[in-house]
Design a protein around this motif. Sequence first.
Motif, PDB file in Angstrom:
ATOM      1  N   UNK A  46       0.841  -1.203   0.000  1.00 36.65           N
ATOM      2  CA  UNK A  46       0.000   0.000   0.000  1.00 36.65           C
ATOM      3  C   UNK A  46       0.873   1.247   0.000  1.00 36.65           C
ATOM      4  N   UNK A  47       1.983   1.206   0.737  1.00 39.87           N
ATOM      5  CA  UNK A  47       2.918   2.331   0.731  1.00 39.87           C
ATOM      6  C   UNK A  47       3.531   2.522  -0.658  1.00 39.87           C
ATOM      7  N   UNK A  48       3.838   1.404  -1.329  1.00 44.24           N
ATOM      8  CA  UNK A  48       4.366   1.498  -2.701  1.00 44.24           C
ATOM      9  C   UNK A  48       3.318   2.063  -3.650  1.00 44.24           C
ATOM     10  N   UNK A  49       2.058   1.786  -3.373  1.00 44.38           N
ATOM     11  CA  UNK A  49       0.985   2.329  -4.208  1.00 44.38           C
ATOM     12  C   UNK A  49       0.934   3.845  -4.075  1.00 44.38           C
ATOM     13  N   UNK A  50       1.213   4.363  -2.893  1.00 42.32           N
ATOM     14  CA  UNK A  50       1.231   5.818  -2.669  1.00 42.32           C
ATOM     15  C   UNK A  50       2.380   6.480  -3.417  1.00 42.32           C
ATOM     16  N   UNK A  51       3.400   5.683  -3.737  1.00 46.85           N
ATOM     17  CA  UNK A  51       4.541   6.190  -4.509  1.00 46.85           C
ATOM     18  C   UNK A  51       4.347   5.959  -6.008  1.00 46.85           C
ATOM     19  N   UNK A  52       3.177   5.438  -6.409  1.00 41.46           N
ATOM     20  CA  UNK A  52       2.819   5.179  -7.807  1.00 41.46           C
ATOM     21  C   UNK A  52       3.736   4.157  -8.479  1.00 41.46           C
ATOM     22  N   UNK A  53       4.236   3.212  -7.697  1.00 41.14           N
ATOM     23  CA  UNK A  53       5.072   2.146  -8.231  1.00 41.14           C
ATOM     24  C   UNK A  53       4.219   0.926  -8.582  1.00 41.14           C
ATOM     25  N   UNK A  54       3.081   0.804  -7.878  1.00 39.93           N
ATOM     26  CA  UNK A  54       2.169  -0.311  -8.098  1.00 39.93           C
ATOM     27  C   UNK A  54       0.738   0.218  -7.962  1.00 39.93           C
ATOM     28  N   UNK A  55      -0.174  -0.364  -8.721  1.00 39.97           N
ATOM     29  CA  UNK A  55      -1.598  -0.033  -8.605  1.00 39.97           C
ATOM     30  C   UNK A  55      -2.340  -1.313  -8.237  1.00 39.97           C
ATOM     31  N   UNK A  56      -2.926  -1.330  -7.049  1.00 40.51           N
ATOM     32  CA  UNK A  56      -3.623  -2.515  -6.554  1.00 40.51           C
ATOM     33  C   UNK A  56      -5.123  -2.381  -6.770  1.00 40.51           C
ATOM     34  N   UNK A  57      -5.743  -3.463  -7.197  1.00 42.88           N
ATOM     35  CA  UNK A  57      -7.200  -3.511  -7.258  1.00 42.88           C
ATOM     36  C   UNK A  57      -7.745  -4.068  -5.965  1.00 42.88           C
ATOM     37  N   UNK A  58      -7.038  -5.003  -5.361  1.00 44.26           N
ATOM     38  CA  UNK A  58      -7.496  -5.643  -4.136  1.00 44.26           C
ATOM     39  C   UNK A  58      -6.294  -6.263  -3.437  1.00 44.26           C
ATOM     40  N   UNK A  59      -6.338  -6.305  -2.128  1.00 42.39           N
ATOM     41  CA  UNK A  59      -5.305  -6.971  -1.327  1.00 42.39           C
ATOM     42  C   UNK A  59      -5.991  -7.543  -0.095  1.00 42.39           C
ATOM     43  N   UNK A  60      -6.148  -8.868  -0.046  1.00 39.12           N
ATOM     44  CA  UNK A  60      -6.909  -9.538   1.003  1.00 39.12           C
ATOM     45  C   UNK A  60      -6.016 -10.567   1.683  1.00 39.12           C
ATOM     46  N   UNK A  61      -6.167 -10.662   2.995  1.00 38.55           N
ATOM     47  CA  UNK A  61      -5.430 -11.672   3.754  1.00 38.55           C
ATOM     48  C   UNK A  61      -6.436 -12.731   4.206  1.00 38.55           C
ATOM     49  N   UNK A  62      -6.158 -13.980   3.865  1.00 37.62           N
ATOM     50  CA  UNK A  62      -6.976 -15.113   4.306  1.00 37.62           C
ATOM     51  C   UNK A  62      -6.192 -15.871   5.359  1.00 37.62           C
TER      52      UNK A  62
END
Length: 174
Positions: free
Chosen positions: A23-39
Amino acid sequence: MSDLVVIVYPSEQKAEEVRQHLIALQKEYVIALEDAVIAVKSEDGHIKLNQLVNTTAAGALGGSFWGLLVGTIFLMPVVGAAIGAASGALAGALSDFGVNDAFMKDLAGSIAPGNAALFVLIKSMTADKVLEDIKGFGGVVLKTSLDHSKEQALRNALAGLPANAGEAPTPPAA
């Protein structure tokens, strides 16, 4: 097209640490996540999904706003808000976006009790930067929709190895 990556960690805390890092990398525009779930699989075999967004709560909040607005028009704001919240919560509970919940529960059934699987649906990423940032986090790749070379690079990064480790050497040009 999005890519799915599922990585198993020995604990929910480790999976959450990796998710927060992504999520921190997403704030730096390095990755764009659609979903991130922990099972997480409990000792009794029950699978718990830890979603990023609680769709039931979001639906209840939105429904109560619209119910309040409509209720005010008909001079019954409390009744409107209550009906709106209930219908919004129901709609939120029935909605599912990102990775399918049934798929996640089915796949998480194969992990050992106490372990956690991080399901990440990636819209886009700068692969070399992301792999460099997650290097050494550990975890075991359970499933991906990546091609073989990208999947091997991911496995190497999680193990803290160089990106090209385990690949056949390329012959020198003549």
